[in-house]
Write a protein that holds these residues in place. Structure first.
Motif, PDB file in Angstrom:
ATOM      1  N   PRO A  63       0.890  -1.061   0.084  1.00  0.00           N
ATOM      2  CA  PRO A  63       0.050  -0.180   0.146  1.00  0.00           C
ATOM      3  C   PRO A  63       0.666   1.368  -0.025  1.00  0.00           C
ATOM      4  O   PRO A  63       1.655   1.493   0.729  1.00  0.00           O
ATOM      5  N   GLY A  64       0.610   2.312  -0.968  1.00  0.00           N
ATOM      6  CA  GLY A  64       1.418   3.313  -0.931  1.00  0.00           C
ATOM      7  C   GLY A  64       2.076   3.244  -2.173  1.00  0.00           C
ATOM      8  O   GLY A  64       2.836   4.200  -2.612  1.00  0.00           O
ATOM      9  N   MET A  65       2.817   2.183  -2.461  1.00  0.00           N
ATOM     10  CA  MET A  65       4.040   2.039  -3.457  1.00  0.00           C
ATOM     11  C   MET A  65       3.645   1.773  -4.879  1.00  0.00           C
ATOM     12  O   MET A  65       4.330   1.470  -5.601  1.00  0.00           O
ATOM     13  N   PHE A  66       2.064   1.704  -5.321  1.00  0.00           N
ATOM     14  CA  PHE A  66       1.813   1.718  -6.803  1.00  0.00           C
ATOM     15  C   PHE A  66       1.976   2.928  -7.294  1.00  0.00           C
ATOM     16  O   PHE A  66       2.072   3.007  -8.769  1.00  0.00           O
ATOM     17  N   ARG A  67       1.755   4.122  -6.579  1.00  0.00           N
ATOM     18  CA  ARG A  67       1.821   5.491  -7.230  1.00  0.00           C
ATOM     19  C   ARG A  67       3.082   5.794  -7.978  1.00  0.00           C
ATOM     20  O   ARG A  67       2.659   6.213  -9.155  1.00  0.00           O
ATOM     21  N   PRO A  68       4.320   5.268  -7.515  1.00  0.00           N
ATOM     22  CA  PRO A  68       5.458   5.687  -8.868  1.00  0.00           C
ATOM     23  C   PRO A  68       5.223   5.008 -10.043  1.00  0.00           C
ATOM     24  O   PRO A  68       5.671   5.307 -11.079  1.00  0.00           O
ATOM     25  N   PHE A  69       4.463   3.687 -10.247  1.00  0.00           N
ATOM     26  CA  PHE A  69       4.420   3.097 -11.351  1.00  0.00           C
ATOM     27  C   PHE A  69       3.260   3.655 -12.312  1.00  0.00           C
ATOM     28  O   PHE A  69       3.337   3.905 -13.366  1.00  0.00           O
ATOM     29  N   LEU A  70       2.395   4.314 -11.405  1.00  0.00           N
ATOM     30  CA  LEU A  70       0.965   4.564 -12.095  1.00  0.00           C
ATOM     31  C   LEU A  70       1.282   6.061 -12.749  1.00  0.00           C
ATOM     32  O   LEU A  70       0.532   6.607 -13.627  1.00  0.00           O
TER      33      LEU A  70
END
Length: 250
Positions: A91-98
């Protein structure tokens, strides 16, 4: 509605197999776990899927999809023989990919190539996916790391029952925490706190612990048992005592 007996007492294990693997190296900064499910049903089975604040990348039948964080339970029909392989991001760590607010993915499923590009494999295993992720890691994002630490603290500390408590711990205002979660988690901090406190109940049920519902409600920060039951039903799809029937009798 008449209950499917395959839901009761852990009977689903006869038709399903779940396996998990830990990430290694740099992908472990972003990935919580790899998972796979295989099943074999002579007649369709309605699988209850309960939410946690993870984004998932799944591979099934030659198609790759990104599943945003879900705010409530969903049902998925399993029939015949099949399998799915997945990646649960921290949780929180998909934003850099998106490259955009994770709130845009809330309760949505999209084609994974929209995020990862056409080079993403469509048939995958741990080695294949981890190799791909290692070659396509995003740059550092301190705000993503902060969001991940906040969610981890909520998950690990049963005494966190109020948003104000966790905001103070990390030197944030409540509004600042809400903005961080909208951008990086996709669900509000109050929802995340409630979800992890209710997770305490399911862990106890899985371990065969007899639940004192009134005492547990107070322990987890609820005004009374009725408020706990209402939240539980909203997320898990049924009241706690009915959900408890899904576990093996001890």
């Amino acid at each position: 509605m008449e209950r499917d007996p395959r839901e009761l007492g852990g009977a689903w294990r006869a038709a399903q197999r779940h396996t998990f693997a830990e990430p290694s190296g740099e992908p472990a900064r972003y990935v919580a776990r790899y998972w796979s499910v295989t099943w074999e049903y002579e007649r369709p089975y309605r699988q209850l899927v309960v939410p946690l604040p993870n984004v998932h990348l799944s591979f099934r039948d030659g198609r790759a999809e990104v599943h945003g964080p879900s705010s409530a339970h969903v049902y998925r029909e399993l029939s015949g023989t099949g399998s799915v392989f997945g990646v649960a991001f921290r949780p929180g760590m998909f934003r850099p990919f998106l490259g955009g607010p994770v709130a845009r993915l809330r309760d949505r499923t999209i084609d994974a190539t929209a995020v990862f590009g056409a080079a993403l494999p469509t048939i995958a295993d741990v080695d294949t996916v981890e190799r791909f992720l290692r070659a396509h890691l995003p740059g550092p994002d301190p705000r993503a790391d902060l969001a991940a630490r906040v969610v981890a603290a909520i998950a690990q500390d049963i005494e966190v029952t109020r948003v104000e408590t966790i905001a103070d711990r990390f030197g944030l205002s409540v509004r600042g925490l809400q903005r961080l979660f909208a951008e990086y988690v996709g669900l509000g901090p109050k929802w995340v706190v409630r979800r992890y406190r209710l997770h305490e109940i399911t862990e106890r049920l899985a371990g065969g612990t007899e639940i004192d519902w009134a005492g547990t409600a107070a322990e987890l920060g609820y005004a009374d048992q009725a408020h706990l039951s209402r939240d539980f039903r909203r997320i898990f799809g049924e009241p706690p005592t009915r959900y408890a029937q899904r576990y093996d009798a001890r």
